[in-house]
Scaffold this active site. Structure first.
Site, mmCIF file in Angstrom:
data_model
loop_
_atom_site.group_PDB
_atom_site.id
_atom_site.type_symbol
_atom_site.label_atom_id
_atom_site.label_comp_id
_atom_site.label_asym_id
_atom_site.label_seq_id
_atom_site.Cartn_x
_atom_site.Cartn_y
_atom_site.Cartn_z
ATOM 1 N N ASP A 1 8.428 5.831 -11.012
ATOM 2 C CA ASP A 1 8.211 6.836 -9.975
ATOM 3 C C ASP A 1 9.019 6.492 -8.732
ATOM 4 O O ASP A 1 9.558 5.404 -8.615
ATOM 5 C CB ASP A 1 6.717 6.982 -9.644
ATOM 6 C CG ASP A 1 6.086 5.645 -9.326
ATOM 7 O OD1 ASP A 1 6.827 4.700 -9.018
ATOM 8 O OD2 ASP A 1 4.855 5.542 -9.391
ATOM 9 N N ASP B 1 8.886 6.455 -4.593
ATOM 10 C CA ASP B 1 8.145 6.579 -3.340
ATOM 11 C C ASP B 1 9.153 6.682 -2.208
ATOM 12 O O ASP B 1 10.244 6.110 -2.273
ATOM 13 C CB ASP B 1 7.252 5.351 -3.124
ATOM 14 C CG ASP B 1 6.190 5.245 -4.202
ATOM 15 O OD1 ASP B 1 5.799 6.294 -4.741
ATOM 16 O OD2 ASP B 1 5.769 4.110 -4.522
ATOM 17 N N ASP C 1 4.445 -6.117 -0.001
ATOM 18 C CA ASP C 1 3.925 -7.330 -0.648
ATOM 19 C C ASP C 1 4.995 -8.357 -1.018
ATOM 20 O O ASP C 1 4.940 -9.510 -0.608
ATOM 21 C CB ASP C 1 3.034 -6.965 -1.853
ATOM 22 C CG ASP C 1 3.672 -5.992 -2.835
ATOM 23 O OD1 ASP C 1 4.854 -5.613 -2.669
ATOM 24 O OD2 ASP C 1 2.971 -5.609 -3.807
HETATM 25 N N1 CTP Z 1 2.926 -1.999 -1.865
HETATM 26 C C1 CTP Z 1 2.605 -3.147 -1.186
HETATM 27 N N2 CTP Z 1 1.375 -3.731 -1.356
HETATM 28 C C2 CTP Z 1 0.456 -3.161 -2.177
HETATM 29 C C3 CTP Z 1 0.762 -1.985 -2.876
HETATM 30 C C4 CTP Z 1 2.029 -1.424 -2.709
HETATM 31 O O1 CTP Z 1 3.428 -3.666 -0.443
HETATM 32 N N3 CTP Z 1 -0.749 -3.735 -2.302
HETATM 33 C C5 CTP Z 1 4.253 -1.372 -1.668
HETATM 34 C C6 CTP Z 1 5.386 -2.068 -2.388
HETATM 35 O O2 CTP Z 1 6.560 -1.883 -1.619
HETATM 36 C C7 CTP Z 1 5.465 -1.323 -3.690
HETATM 37 C C8 CTP Z 1 5.202 0.104 -3.242
HETATM 38 O O3 CTP Z 1 4.250 -0.051 -2.186
HETATM 39 O O4 CTP Z 1 6.721 -1.447 -4.295
HETATM 40 C C9 CTP Z 1 4.674 1.013 -4.335
HETATM 41 O O5 CTP Z 1 3.534 0.446 -4.931
HETATM 42 P P1 CTP Z 1 3.079 0.748 -6.424
HETATM 43 O O6 CTP Z 1 3.382 2.160 -6.728
HETATM 44 O O7 CTP Z 1 1.679 0.264 -6.572
HETATM 45 O O8 CTP Z 1 3.949 -0.216 -7.337
HETATM 46 P P2 CTP Z 1 5.481 -0.250 -7.671
HETATM 47 O O9 CTP Z 1 6.114 -1.341 -6.873
HETATM 48 O O10 CTP Z 1 6.060 1.115 -7.530
HETATM 49 O O11 CTP Z 1 5.542 -0.759 -9.156
HETATM 50 P P3 CTP Z 1 5.066 -0.056 -10.512
HETATM 51 O O12 CTP Z 1 5.449 1.387 -10.367
HETATM 52 O O13 CTP Z 1 5.793 -0.785 -11.566
HETATM 53 O O14 CTP Z 1 3.590 -0.261 -10.555
#
Ligand code: CTP
Length: 435
Positions: free
Chosen positions: A52, A54, A142
Site C-alpha cells: 500500500d 501512505d 519507528d
Molecule cells: N509507523 C510508525 N510506527 C508505528 C506504525 C507505523 O512509525 N507504530 C509508520 C512507519 O513509517 C510505517 C508507516 O507508518 O512505515 C506505515 O505503517 P504500516 O502501514 O503499519 O506498515 P508499513 O511500514 O507500511 O509495512 P507493511 O505494509 O509491510 O505492514
C-alpha cells in the site's frame, strides 16, 4: 545526515498506484507538499511490489478533507485522512512531531499545537497529534527503513534517518533511543520482529537485546491492538517466519500464553500443527486467496482447549460434548485478556471446534446440516490438518466429505442415505450447533 537523491532506478512511477499519484498531485495543486512514505517506499527500494501507499503532507486533516469528496477522517490517537477509491484506500497523514518532552535534540518547536499530545507516567504515548515539519515527522517514525520520503513528480528521495543504507545492509534500526522508543510504544517490538522476518533483515543489536528482554512492556497494550498485530504477524503472508521470530525473541508468550506454555512443556504436536497451518496460510496468501482469521486462532488454541477439556473430564464435571463446549468458552475467555478476539470470530472458532466430532461421525441426519453450515469449509480444512498431523485417523471419512462436495445434489442424497442413522448422543449435540 539528510540525504536527498533523485536517481534511484528502483523508484519508478509505474509501480505507484494511480490513486496515490492523484492524491499527491491534488495536494500539490493546492500548494501543499506531499510525499509517499513508509512501507511503500521501503518495498520499492527492495524491488518488491508495495502493498500500500501512505502519503505524508503538511496539509492538516481538515484541509485534506476539504480537497477530496471521497475523504473521511479517522482515528483518535492519530487523526488521519482516508481517501477512498472503490476498494483502495489512500491514507494521508499530516507531518507530526515528537512530543516536547521526548525531544532531547535542539530541534525547533513543532509548528502547530492544534491538538494535545500525552504520555502516561511510564513514557507511553497516548495521544499523538502534534503537527510538525517533514524532518520532525521522520524522527517520530519507528525504524529508519520506514522513514524514507519519496516525491514522485520531482523523483526526490528524502532520507533523514539513513534508511537507504540500512535497507542496503538489511538492518532494522530504531530511529532515536531504542529503549525510549519501545517504552513509548511497545508494539514497535512486534513490528521489529515482523519486518525482520518478512524482509530477512537483522534487528540492530541493542534493539534486539531490548526486544528480547522488554516483552513485558506489551502488557500495557490493549488486547484489541495486540490482536490486530497478531494477525499482521501470522496472516501477513510470512506467518511461519514470524512465528519462529516471535519464539526466538521471546515475544509469543505475550500474545498467546496458553500456547507458549504447552510449547515449553514440550507438547509433541502443537508446534508442527501450528506451523503446518501457517504454511498453508502463507501459501494461500501467496497466490492471492483470502484467509479467515478464525481459522488460525482455532488452530493456535486447539491444544490448550483440549487440555482444559481433559482436565474438566477428569474432574468428571459434565458429559463429553458439554465439556468441549465449556472448555472452548473458557479458553477463548482467558485469551481475551491478551489478544481480544472479536465476538464474531469467537463464534466461528467454537463452530470449527464443536463440529469436528460431527465431521468425524457423519449420520443420515447430521450430514446435510453440517454440509450446509456456513462454517463447513473451515471445519473441513481443520479436520484435514488434524489428519495430516496424525491427530485423528479418519482419512476415509475425510475422503467422503471431499467427494460429497464434488458431486451433484442427487448423488449427495444417495451418499447420505448410506450413512448410519442418528444416535441419541448426536441429538443432544445438535442443540449446540446452530446454523
Ligand atoms: N509507523 C510508525 N510506527 C508505528 C506504525 C507505523 O512509525 N507504530 C509508520 C512507519 O513509517 C510505517 C508507516 O507508518 O512505515 C506505515 O505503517 P504500516 O502501514 O503499519 O506498515 P508499513 O511500514 O507500511 O509495512 P507493511 O505494509 O509491510 O505492514
Amino acid at each position: 545526515m539528510t540525504q536527498i537523491s533523485s536517481s534511484n532506478p528502483l523508484l519508478t512511477i509505474d509501480k505507484i498506484s494511480k490513486q496515490a499519484l492523484t492524491v499527491i498531485s491534488t495536494l500539490h495543486q493546492s500548494g501543499f507538499s506531499a510525499y509517499l512514505v513508509g512501507g511503500g517506499v521501503r518495498d520499492m527500494l527492495l524491488g518488491l511490489l508495495p502493498k500500500d501507499f501512505d502519503i505524508a503532507t503538511d496539509a492538516t486533516p481538515d484541509e485534506v478533507k476539504s480537497l477530496f469528496r471521497n475523504c473521511r477522517l479517522i482515528g483518535r490517537r492519530f487523526r488521519l485522512a482516508h481517501i477512498l477509491f472503490g476498494r483502495e484506500i489512500i491514507e494521508v497523514a499530516t507531518f507530526r512531531a515528537n512530543h516536547e518532552e521526548d525531544s532531547h535534540s535542539s530541534h525547533h518547536k513543532p509548528i502547530d499545537y492544534r491538538q494535545h499530545s500525552g504520555h502516561t507516567k511510564d513514557g507511553m504515548i497516548v495521544r499523538d497529534n502534534v503537527y510538525g515539519d517533514i524532518e520532525e515527522d521522520a524522527q517520530r517514525r519507528d525504524f529508519s527503513i520506514n522513514g524514507l520520503y519519496f516525491e514522485p513528480y520531482s523523483h526526490t528521495l528524502i532520507d533523514y534517518a539513513n534508511g537507504h543504507s540500512d535497507i542496503e545492509n538489511k538492518t532494522i534500526r530504531v530511529i532515536g533511543d531504542p529503549l525510549q522508543r519501545f517504552q513509548e510504544d511497545p508494539v514497535r517490538m512486534l513490528r521489529a520482529v515482523r519486518f525482520s522476518a518478512k524482509l530477512d533483515f537483522n534487528i540492530e543489536s541493542q534493539a534486539k537485546k531490548l526486544v528480547q528482554s522488554q516483552g513485558h512492556l506489551l502488557h500495557k497494550i490493549s488486547p484489541a491492538r495486540l490482536f490486530d498485530e497478531s494477525l499482521k504477524l501470522l496472516q501477513g503472508g510470512y506467518g511461519v517466519k514470524c512465528f519462529h521470530a516471535l519464539q526466538e525473541n521471546h515475544l509469543f508468550s505475550y500474545l498467546f500464553p496458553s500456547v507458549q506454555k504447552l510449547i515449553e512443556q514440550k507438547h509433541e504436536t502443537i508446534s508442527p500443527f501450528i506451523l503446518q497451518a501457517l504454511k498453508n496460510t502463507d501459501q494461500r496468501i501467496g497466490i492471492g486467496k483470502t484467509v479467515n482469521p478464525a481459522f488460525i486462532v482455532s488452530v493456535l488454541l486447539w491444544y490448550p482447549m483440549l487440555k482444559l477439556k481433559s482436565k474438566l473430564l477428569a474432574d468428571n464435571q459434565e458429559n463429553e460434548f458439554q465439556t468441549l463446549l465449556l472448555a472452548s468458552q473458557e479458553v477463548l475467555k482467558q485469551q481475551q485478556s491478551y489478544t481480544a478476539i472479536p465476538k464474531r470470530l469467537g463464534f466461528m472458532i467454537k463452530d470449527i471446534w464443536l463440529m469436528q466430532s460431527r465431521l468425524e461421525k457423519p449420520t443420515k441426519k447430521n450430514a446435510p446440516v453440517v454440509l450446509a453450515h456456513k462454517r463447513f469449509r473451515a471445519t473441513y480444512d481443520f479436520l484435514e490438518l488434524r489428519i495430516k498431523m496424525g491427530e485423528t485417523q479418519h482419512q476415509n471419512i475425510f475422503n467422503w466429505w471431499t467427494e460429497i462436495q464434488e458431486v451433484d445434489e442427487g448423488e449427495q442424497q444417495q451418499m447420505m442415505q448410506k450413512l448410519p442413522s442418528n444416535s441419541s448422543k448426536n441429538k443432544r449435540k445438535k442443540r449446540f450447533i446452530k446454523k
